[in-house]
Write a protein that holds these residues in place. Structure first.
Motif, PDB file in Angstrom:
ATOM      1  N   ALA A 195      -0.412  13.196   4.951  1.00 56.67           N
ATOM      2  CA  ALA A 195      -1.673  12.647   4.136  1.00 56.67           C
ATOM      3  C   ALA A 195      -1.812  13.739   2.922  1.00 56.67           C
ATOM      4  O   ALA A 195      -2.345  13.463   1.824  1.00 56.67           O
ATOM      5  CB  ALA A 195      -2.762  13.237   5.284  1.00 56.67           C
ATOM      6  N   GLU A 196      -0.882  14.880   3.107  1.00 61.84           N
ATOM      7  CA  GLU A 196      -1.141  15.775   1.795  1.00 61.84           C
ATOM      8  C   GLU A 196      -0.371  15.105   0.714  1.00 61.84           C
ATOM      9  O   GLU A 196      -0.787  15.417  -0.336  1.00 61.84           O
ATOM     10  CB  GLU A 196      -0.254  17.136   2.304  1.00 61.84           C
ATOM     11  CG  GLU A 196      -0.836  17.930   3.558  1.00 61.84           C
ATOM     12  CD  GLU A 196      -0.552  17.122   4.850  1.00 61.84           C
ATOM     13  OE1 GLU A 196       0.673  16.796   4.879  1.00 61.84           O
ATOM     14  OE2 GLU A 196      -1.309  17.304   5.722  1.00 61.84           O
ATOM     15  N   GLU A 197       0.959  14.397   1.095  1.00 60.39           N
ATOM     16  CA  GLU A 197       1.542  13.786  -0.037  1.00 60.39           C
ATOM     17  C   GLU A 197       0.791  12.553  -0.659  1.00 60.39           C
ATOM     18  O   GLU A 197       0.695  12.442  -1.921  1.00 60.39           O
ATOM     19  CB  GLU A 197       2.852  13.321   0.646  1.00 60.39           C
ATOM     20  CG  GLU A 197       3.838  12.720  -0.401  1.00 60.39           C
ATOM     21  CD  GLU A 197       5.222  12.170   0.373  1.00 60.39           C
ATOM     22  OE1 GLU A 197       5.331  11.050   0.202  1.00 60.39           O
ATOM     23  OE2 GLU A 197       5.667  13.002   1.219  1.00 60.39           O
ATOM     24  N   VAL A 198       0.058  11.942   0.360  1.00 59.68           N
ATOM     25  CA  VAL A 198      -0.798  10.897  -0.351  1.00 59.68           C
ATOM     26  C   VAL A 198      -1.703  11.362  -1.238  1.00 59.68           C
ATOM     27  O   VAL A 198      -2.071  10.736  -2.303  1.00 59.68           O
ATOM     28  CB  VAL A 198      -1.310   9.994   0.896  1.00 59.68           C
ATOM     29  CG1 VAL A 198      -2.276   8.853   0.127  1.00 59.68           C
ATOM     30  CG2 VAL A 198      -0.472   9.425   1.571  1.00 59.68           C
ATOM     31  N   ILE A 199      -2.613  12.330  -0.871  1.00 58.32           N
ATOM     32  CA  ILE A 199      -3.481  13.129  -1.649  1.00 58.32           C
ATOM     33  C   ILE A 199      -3.165  13.488  -3.012  1.00 58.32           C
ATOM     34  O   ILE A 199      -3.558  13.447  -4.075  1.00 58.32           O
ATOM     35  CB  ILE A 199      -4.427  13.990  -0.657  1.00 58.32           C
ATOM     36  CG1 ILE A 199      -5.141  13.178   0.199  1.00 58.32           C
ATOM     37  CG2 ILE A 199      -5.409  14.825  -1.582  1.00 58.32           C
ATOM     38  CD1 ILE A 199      -5.784  14.002   1.409  1.00 58.32           C
ATOM     39  N   ALA A 200      -1.861  14.293  -2.845  1.00 53.79           N
ATOM     40  CA  ALA A 200      -1.465  15.028  -4.101  1.00 53.79           C
ATOM     41  C   ALA A 200      -0.913  13.952  -5.047  1.00 53.79           C
ATOM     42  O   ALA A 200      -1.091  14.031  -6.212  1.00 53.79           O
ATOM     43  CB  ALA A 200      -0.030  15.752  -3.526  1.00 53.79           C
ATOM     44  N   ASP A 201      -0.661  12.735  -4.607  1.00 55.03           N
ATOM     45  CA  ASP A 201      -0.018  11.808  -5.455  1.00 55.03           C
ATOM     46  C   ASP A 201      -1.294  10.850  -6.151  1.00 55.03           C
ATOM     47  O   ASP A 201      -1.333   9.804  -6.774  1.00 55.03           O
ATOM     48  CB  ASP A 201       0.809  10.851  -4.632  1.00 55.03           C
ATOM     49  CG  ASP A 201       2.130  11.310  -4.635  1.00 55.03           C
ATOM     50  OD1 ASP A 201       2.482  12.198  -5.103  1.00 55.03           O
ATOM     51  OD2 ASP A 201       2.997  10.508  -3.880  1.00 55.03           O
ATOM     52  N   GLY A 202      -2.801  11.092  -5.502  1.00 60.11           N
ATOM     53  CA  GLY A 202      -3.647  10.557  -5.997  1.00 60.11           C
ATOM     54  C   GLY A 202      -4.100   9.383  -5.500  1.00 60.11           C
ATOM     55  O   GLY A 202      -4.535   8.506  -5.993  1.00 60.11           O
ATOM     56  N   ASP A 203      -3.531   9.029  -4.220  1.00 60.52           N
ATOM     57  CA  ASP A 203      -3.685   7.712  -3.586  1.00 60.52           C
ATOM     58  C   ASP A 203      -4.608   7.754  -2.499  1.00 60.52           C
ATOM     59  O   ASP A 203      -4.394   7.169  -1.573  1.00 60.52           O
ATOM     60  CB  ASP A 203      -2.218   7.412  -2.965  1.00 60.52           C
ATOM     61  CG  ASP A 203      -1.329   6.925  -4.092  1.00 60.52           C
ATOM     62  OD1 ASP A 203      -1.736   6.362  -5.096  1.00 60.52           O
ATOM     63  OD2 ASP A 203       0.014   7.128  -3.724  1.00 60.52           O
ATOM     64  N   ALA A 204      -5.738   8.557  -2.279  1.00 55.07           N
ATOM     65  CA  ALA A 204      -6.823   8.846  -1.513  1.00 55.07           C
ATOM     66  C   ALA A 204      -7.271   7.646  -1.010  1.00 55.07           C
ATOM     67  O   ALA A 204      -7.733   7.101  -0.038  1.00 55.07           O
ATOM     68  CB  ALA A 204      -7.540   9.981  -1.657  1.00 55.07           C
ATOM     69  N   ASN A 236       0.738  -1.240  -0.031  1.00 53.74           N
ATOM     70  CA  ASN A 236      -0.128  -0.058   0.241  1.00 53.74           C
ATOM     71  C   ASN A 236       0.781   1.322  -0.130  1.00 53.74           C
ATOM     72  O   ASN A 236       1.685   1.258   0.804  1.00 53.74           O
ATOM     73  CB  ASN A 236      -0.844  -0.067   1.355  1.00 53.74           C
ATOM     74  CG  ASN A 236      -2.028   0.952   1.144  1.00 53.74           C
ATOM     75  OD1 ASN A 236      -1.713   2.424   1.159  1.00 53.74           O
ATOM     76  ND2 ASN A 236      -3.134   0.804   1.231  1.00 53.74           N
ATOM     77  N   PRO A 237       0.621   1.996  -0.945  1.00 45.62           N
ATOM     78  CA  PRO A 237       1.749   3.277  -1.107  1.00 45.62           C
ATOM     79  C   PRO A 237       1.603   4.271   0.281  1.00 45.62           C
ATOM     80  O   PRO A 237       2.110   5.184   0.221  1.00 45.62           O
ATOM     81  CB  PRO A 237       1.016   3.901  -2.500  1.00 45.62           C
ATOM     82  CG  PRO A 237      -0.188   3.588  -2.624  1.00 45.62           C
ATOM     83  CD  PRO A 237      -0.288   2.068  -2.127  1.00 45.62           C
ATOM     84  N   VAL A 238       0.508   4.042   1.037  1.00 48.81           N
ATOM     85  CA  VAL A 238       0.532   4.906   2.257  1.00 48.81           C
ATOM     86  C   VAL A 238       1.294   4.689   3.184  1.00 48.81           C
ATOM     87  O   VAL A 238       1.850   5.709   4.035  1.00 48.81           O
ATOM     88  CB  VAL A 238      -1.242   4.916   2.864  1.00 48.81           C
ATOM     89  CG1 VAL A 238      -1.014   5.604   4.134  1.00 48.81           C
ATOM     90  CG2 VAL A 238      -2.120   5.376   2.010  1.00 48.81           C
TER      91      VAL A 238
END
Length: 127
Positions: A78-87, A49-51
């Protein structure tokens, strides 16, 4: 590093006889072991999982006491995960953690939180 107790009368080795295999099933290939606080724990350097950046988990053994599950999840911000499209992966990460901890301890998230609260209350000084 958090340590989780099993339900009364249950033991980690009975709930997860193949702890390494269970860790790999939930998070990815175990790349080695690492000693943490005197316990030899499994390390997943590249979780599926990329998180997650890194996961350390295993049995924490104490003389005369039941083993506890010791786990440390290193997660990306969290900001990095969302920015990478991994929400969506974030929701999967929460599910994976909760499912793993439930299988290992027999306790759901609410029960684990309540248990940790009691442990902290027991450690507070009496005035």
């Amino acid at each position: 590093m958090k340590e989780y107790k099993m339900r009364r009368g249950e033991y980690l080795e009975e709930r997860m006889p193949d702890l390494k295999g269970s860790i790999e099933e939930y998070f990815g290939t175990v790349s080695g072991t690492e000693e943490v606080n005197g316990h030899e724990l499994y390390v997943v350097e590249e979780p599926e999982n990329p998180v997650f950046e890194r996961i350390v988990a295993g049995a924490a053994s104490y003389d005369g006491k039941k083993d506890k599950l010791a786990v440390h999840f290193e997660e990306r911000p969290a900001e990095e995960v969302i920015a990478d499209g991994d929400a969506e992966a974030a929701a999967d990460a929460v599910d994976a953690k909760n499912d793993f901890l439930l299988e290992a301890t027999g306790r759901d998230a609410k029960s684990r939180r309540d248990s940790m609260k009691r442990a902290v209350e027991d450690e507070s000084p009496d005035y």
